[in-house]
Scaffold this motif. Structure first.
Motif, mmCIF file in Angstrom:
data_model
loop_
_atom_site.group_PDB
_atom_site.id
_atom_site.type_symbol
_atom_site.label_atom_id
_atom_site.label_comp_id
_atom_site.label_asym_id
_atom_site.label_seq_id
_atom_site.Cartn_x
_atom_site.Cartn_y
_atom_site.Cartn_z
ATOM 1 N N ILE A 6 0.889 -1.172 0.064
ATOM 2 C CA ILE A 6 0.066 0.040 -0.001
ATOM 3 C C ILE A 6 0.871 1.350 -0.225
ATOM 4 N N ASP A 7 0.719 1.980 -1.049
ATOM 5 C CA ASP A 7 1.510 3.487 -0.952
ATOM 6 C C ASP A 7 0.262 4.546 -0.970
ATOM 7 N N SER A 9 1.523 7.751 0.125
ATOM 8 C CA SER A 9 2.621 8.638 0.373
ATOM 9 C C SER A 9 2.104 9.931 -0.606
ATOM 10 N N CYS A 10 2.270 11.029 0.263
ATOM 11 C CA CYS A 10 1.849 12.355 -0.506
ATOM 12 C C CYS A 10 0.415 12.562 -0.924
ATOM 13 N N ASN A 11 -0.478 12.214 0.006
ATOM 14 C CA ASN A 11 -1.723 12.369 -0.055
ATOM 15 C C ASN A 11 -2.468 13.376 0.617
ATOM 16 N N GLU A 12 -1.426 14.064 1.439
ATOM 17 C CA GLU A 12 -2.281 14.912 2.521
ATOM 18 C C GLU A 12 -3.121 14.492 3.498
ATOM 19 N N LEU A 13 -2.845 13.372 3.813
ATOM 20 C CA LEU A 13 -3.581 12.413 4.855
ATOM 21 C C LEU A 13 -3.366 13.227 6.191
ATOM 22 N N THR A 14 -4.360 13.249 7.092
ATOM 23 C CA THR A 14 -4.528 13.941 8.555
ATOM 24 C C THR A 14 -4.870 12.912 9.273
ATOM 25 N N ARG A 15 -4.801 13.288 10.595
ATOM 26 C CA ARG A 15 -5.376 12.322 11.763
ATOM 27 C C ARG A 15 -4.149 11.310 12.175
ATOM 28 N N GLY A 16 -4.749 10.510 12.779
ATOM 29 C CA GLY A 16 -3.744 9.468 13.088
ATOM 30 C C GLY A 16 -3.922 8.255 12.227
ATOM 31 N N ILE A 17 -2.922 7.213 12.307
ATOM 32 C CA ILE A 17 -2.890 6.171 11.666
ATOM 33 C C ILE A 17 -3.803 5.359 11.842
ATOM 34 N N PRO A 18 -5.004 4.537 11.256
ATOM 35 C CA PRO A 18 -5.856 4.014 11.867
ATOM 36 C C PRO A 18 -5.282 2.471 12.486
ATOM 37 N N ARG A 19 -5.692 2.034 13.512
ATOM 38 C CA ARG A 19 -5.129 0.992 14.382
ATOM 39 C C ARG A 19 -5.403 -0.308 13.643
ATOM 40 N N ILE A 28 3.245 -6.562 2.755
ATOM 41 C CA ILE A 28 4.807 -6.548 2.600
ATOM 42 C C ILE A 28 5.441 -5.142 2.550
ATOM 43 N N SER A 29 4.712 -4.130 2.155
ATOM 44 C CA SER A 29 5.304 -2.804 1.978
ATOM 45 C C SER A 29 4.024 -1.997 2.341
ATOM 46 N N LEU A 30 4.572 -0.979 3.046
ATOM 47 C CA LEU A 30 3.437 0.097 3.550
ATOM 48 C C LEU A 30 4.392 1.404 3.597
ATOM 49 N N ASN A 31 3.609 2.514 2.841
ATOM 50 C CA ASN A 31 4.169 3.720 2.661
ATOM 51 C C ASN A 31 3.393 4.590 3.045
ATOM 52 N N LEU A 32 3.430 5.582 4.182
ATOM 53 C CA LEU A 32 2.488 6.428 4.468
ATOM 54 C C LEU A 32 3.318 8.013 4.463
ATOM 55 N N SER A 33 4.363 7.883 3.862
ATOM 56 C CA SER A 33 5.246 9.092 3.903
ATOM 57 C C SER A 33 4.721 10.283 3.241
ATOM 58 N N HIS A 34 5.214 11.361 3.697
ATOM 59 C CA HIS A 34 4.878 12.672 3.283
ATOM 60 C C HIS A 34 3.297 12.998 3.252
ATOM 61 N N ASN A 35 3.052 12.849 4.355
ATOM 62 C CA ASN A 35 1.657 13.291 4.741
ATOM 63 C C ASN A 35 1.304 14.182 6.009
ATOM 64 N N ASN A 36 0.346 14.261 6.800
ATOM 65 C CA ASN A 36 0.215 15.207 7.849
ATOM 66 C C ASN A 36 -0.466 14.359 9.106
ATOM 67 N N ASN A 59 6.056 13.049 8.376
ATOM 68 C CA ASN A 59 4.747 13.215 8.953
ATOM 69 C C ASN A 59 4.927 14.023 10.365
ATOM 70 N N ASN A 60 3.946 13.980 11.191
ATOM 71 C CA ASN A 60 3.988 14.492 12.471
ATOM 72 C C ASN A 60 3.792 13.374 13.458
#
Length: 124
Positions: A6-7, A9-19, A28-36, A59-60
Motif C-alpha cells: 500500500i502506497d 504517500s503524498c496524499n495530504e492524509l491527516t489524523r492518526g494512523i488507523p489501528r 509486505i510494504s506500507l508507505n505513508l510518508s509525506h502526509n500530515n 509526517n507529524n
C-alpha cells in the motif's frame, strides 16, 4: 486476493494512523510518508509479521517507537525520519541493527543508537 503493498504517500492524509492497519498481516510494504499524520505509531503494527518495508517518514507522528516493533524480523526498510518521535530508538536489536541514522533523522527528541544523541539513564 492478496494486497502486497500500500502506497498512500503524498496524499495530504491527516489524523492518526488507523489501528486496524495492523490487521493487514500479509502486507509486505506500507508507505505513508509525506502526509500530515499525527499521533503515535500504532502498537498493532507489531502484528505485521510479513512486512519488509515500512516508511512513516515526513509526517507529524509523535510518541515513542514501541519496543514490540523489534518483533518484526522481516523488516529491511524502516524510516520514521522527520517526524516528532521521542524517547529511545530500538537500538541495535535484530533487524533494527541494520538501520542507520537516516532512518531516524529529524526527530530531535529521539536518542540512542545509531543516533549520536545519548539517552539519559532516567527518563521522566
Amino acid at each position: 486476493m492478496f494486497m502486497l503493498g500500500i502506497d498512500l504517500s503524498c496524499n495530504e492524509l491527516t489524523r492518526g494512523i488507523p489501528r486496524p492497519m495492523g490487521n493487514l498481516i500479509m502486507l509486505i510494504s506500507l508507505n505513508l510518508s509525506h502526509n500530515n499524520l499525527v499521533g503515535p505509531i500504532p502498537l498493532e503494527f507489531s502484528n505485521l509479521k510479513q512486512i519488509e518495508s515500512l516508511d512513516l517518514s515526513y509526517n507529524n507522528l509523535n510518541g515513542k517507537i514501541h519496543p514490540k516493533l523489534v518483533d518484526i524480523v522481516t523488516l529491511s526498510v524502516f524510516t520514521v525520519a522527520h517526524d516528532n518521535l521521542s524517547g529511545k530508538t530500538p537500538g541495535y536489536i535484530l533487524q533494527f541493527g541494520t538501520f542507520d541514522n537516516g532512518s531516524y533523522e529529524g526527530n530531535l527528541l529521539l536518542c540512542g543508537r545509531p543516533l549520536s544523541k545519548v539517552c539519559n539513564e532516567i527518563e521522566p
